[in-house]
Design an enzyme around this catalytic site. Structure first.
Site, short mmCIF file in Angstrom:
data_model
loop_
_atom_site.label_atom_id
_atom_site.label_comp_id
_atom_site.label_asym_id
_atom_site.label_seq_id
_atom_site.Cartn_x
_atom_site.Cartn_y
_atom_site.Cartn_z
N GLU A 96 0.61 -1.35 -4.79
CA GLU A 96 0.36 -2.97 -5.13
C GLU A 96 -0.90 -3.37 -5.80
O GLU A 96 -0.59 -4.41 -6.24
CB GLU A 96 -0.11 -3.28 -3.14
CG GLU A 96 1.05 -3.11 -2.19
CD GLU A 96 0.67 -3.96 -0.97
OE1 GLU A 96 0.03 -3.45 -0.14
OE2 GLU A 96 1.04 -4.69 -0.60
N THR A 116 -2.54 -6.84 3.41
CA THR A 116 -1.63 -6.91 1.88
C THR A 116 -0.52 -7.45 2.69
O THR A 116 0.53 -8.52 1.77
CB THR A 116 -1.37 -6.38 1.58
OG1 THR A 116 -0.75 -5.10 1.87
CG2 THR A 116 -2.68 -5.56 0.10
N HIS A 174 3.68 1.77 0.67
CA HIS A 174 3.91 0.64 -0.69
C HIS A 174 4.93 0.88 -1.34
O HIS A 174 4.71 2.43 -2.16
CB HIS A 174 3.44 -0.57 -0.46
CG HIS A 174 2.59 -0.99 0.45
ND1 HIS A 174 2.89 -1.93 1.10
CD2 HIS A 174 0.91 -0.57 0.55
CE1 HIS A 174 2.20 -2.72 1.95
NE2 HIS A 174 0.94 -1.29 2.10
N HIS A 225 -2.43 3.54 2.30
CA HIS A 225 -3.16 3.01 2.77
C HIS A 225 -3.55 3.69 3.68
O HIS A 225 -2.08 3.18 4.81
CB HIS A 225 -2.55 1.84 3.24
CG HIS A 225 -2.31 0.62 1.86
ND1 HIS A 225 -1.90 -0.48 1.70
CD2 HIS A 225 -3.08 0.85 0.24
CE1 HIS A 225 -1.83 -1.03 0.39
NE2 HIS A 225 -2.94 -0.41 -0.34
N HIS A 232 0.53 4.37 6.10
CA HIS A 232 1.76 3.98 5.48
C HIS A 232 1.50 4.02 4.28
O HIS A 232 -0.07 4.04 3.06
CB HIS A 232 2.13 2.55 6.13
CG HIS A 232 0.89 1.33 5.99
ND1 HIS A 232 -0.80 0.94 6.21
CD2 HIS A 232 0.85 0.61 4.82
CE1 HIS A 232 -1.14 -0.11 5.50
NE2 HIS A 232 0.23 -0.17 4.35
N HIS A 264 8.58 -2.97 7.23
CA HIS A 264 7.77 -3.86 6.38
C HIS A 264 8.06 -2.16 5.82
O HIS A 264 8.00 -1.86 4.91
CB HIS A 264 7.55 -4.17 6.82
CG HIS A 264 7.37 -5.52 7.66
ND1 HIS A 264 7.95 -6.63 7.12
CD2 HIS A 264 7.03 -6.23 8.33
CE1 HIS A 264 8.31 -7.26 7.79
NE2 HIS A 264 7.85 -7.18 8.81
N1 LIG Z 1 -1.12 -3.04 3.75
S1 LIG Z 1 -2.87 -2.89 4.62
O1 LIG Z 1 -2.98 -1.81 4.05
O2 LIG Z 1 -4.04 -4.40 3.76
C1 LIG Z 1 -2.70 -3.61 6.30
C2 LIG Z 1 -3.78 -3.60 7.50
F1 LIG Z 1 -4.72 -3.38 6.48
C3 LIG Z 1 -3.62 -3.04 8.54
C4 LIG Z 1 -1.85 -3.67 8.89
C5 LIG Z 1 -0.67 -3.61 7.53
C6 LIG Z 1 -1.77 -3.83 6.49
F2 LIG Z 1 -0.34 -3.55 5.48
ZN LIG Z 2 -0.76 -1.49 3.14
#
Ligand SMILES: NS(=O)(=O)c1c(F)cccc1F
Ligand SMILES: [Zn+2]
Length: 264
Positions: free
Chosen positions: A103, A198, A93, A116, A91, A63
């Protein structure tokens, strides 16, 4: 586990069928209508203390890419937070081109990507797995990313992407890397609100802290995000890999929530 994705039958419009919280009242992401934000003068300075001697591993989870951090020296407190939080992973997006990918949006504007940094509440909970389901369990530091000049710090992450092109690919990152270098210079101006993960299971456990200053990376660096493969790299009938793009959830109803601002 139930498969989910960002398009078709397993896409965001159907997440609520298997992940009921996805249909909740405090979901993320949202549009930040800057004319409706409320200045909150009570916020203390954000305290972001990361060390750089933490070994971590970079994974393609199908993902996004996820840099897991296992250092109890990477902590976040202050600002709107009542407790101390520990960095768990970071990570991003992104989209299939530079015009989309974030997002959250600001006055309807979508950025090319969104970073994030996920932290869990170590004062209230014993593990990240417990915190991720509970109110006030998670705090996510968020920075918007746009195409511009090259970002040297990101190259420390991108240099490992060749090892994780395929799903479930993992690469150990031991170099002297401090994720704080990925944040904007201005860490005093941010918006904050209470929302959710999210991605499924969309637990309503997240306090988002979203920096106003946008970080620049080069278009070539953004293209490297898109080089990751989402499938188990089986060749689609067209004979080519399917790339991991447009991994952003559409914006969700605000349902009366107020976005606070640390600045006037
Ligand atoms: N996208 S996000 O930051 O809300 C998120 C989290 F916080 C925790 C785990 C997976 C994830 F995707
Ligand atoms: Zn995220």
């Amino acid at each position: 586990p139930v498969a989910w994705g960002y398009e078709g039958d397993i896409g965001p419009c159907n997440w609520h069928k298997y992940f009921p919280k996805a249909g909740g009242k405090r979901q993320s992401p949202i549009d930040i209508d800057t004319s409706a934000t409320q200045y909150d003068g009570s916020f203390k300075p954000l305290r972001i203390h990361y060390d750089s001697h933490m070994c971590s591993s970079l994974t393609n989870n199908g993902h996004t890419f996820c840099m897991s951090v296992n250092s109890d020296q990477c902590n976040l407190s202050g600002g709107p937070l009542e407790d101390k939080y520990r960095l768990l992973q970071f990570h991003c997006h992104w989209g299939s081109d530079d015009t989309k990918g974030s997002e959250h949006t600001v006055d309807g504007h979508q950025y090319a990507a969104e970073l994030h940094l996920v932290h869990w509440n170590t004062d209230k909970f014993k593990s990240a797995d417990e915190a991720i389901e509970k109110n006030q369990g998670i705090a996510v530091l968020t920075a918007f990313i746009k195409a511009g000049k090259e970002h040297r710090g990101w190259n420390h992450v991108l240099s490992h992407f060749k090892d994780i092109k395929k799903v479930q690919g993992t690469s150990t990152v031991n170099e002297d890397f401090n994720p704080k270098c990925l944040l904007p210079e201005n860490q005093t101006d941010y918006w904050t609100y209470e929302g959710s993960l999210t991605t499924p299971p969309c637990h309503e456990s997240v306090r988002f802290i979203i920096f106003k200053e946008v970080v620049e990376v080069s278009s070539e660096q953004l293209a490297q995000f898109r080089s990751l493969c989402v499938c188990s790299s089986r060749k689609r009938d067209t004979g080519e890999d399917e790339h991991l793009v447009d991994n952003f959830r559409p914006i969700q109803p605000l349902n009366g929530r107020v976005v606070k601002a640390s600045f006037q």
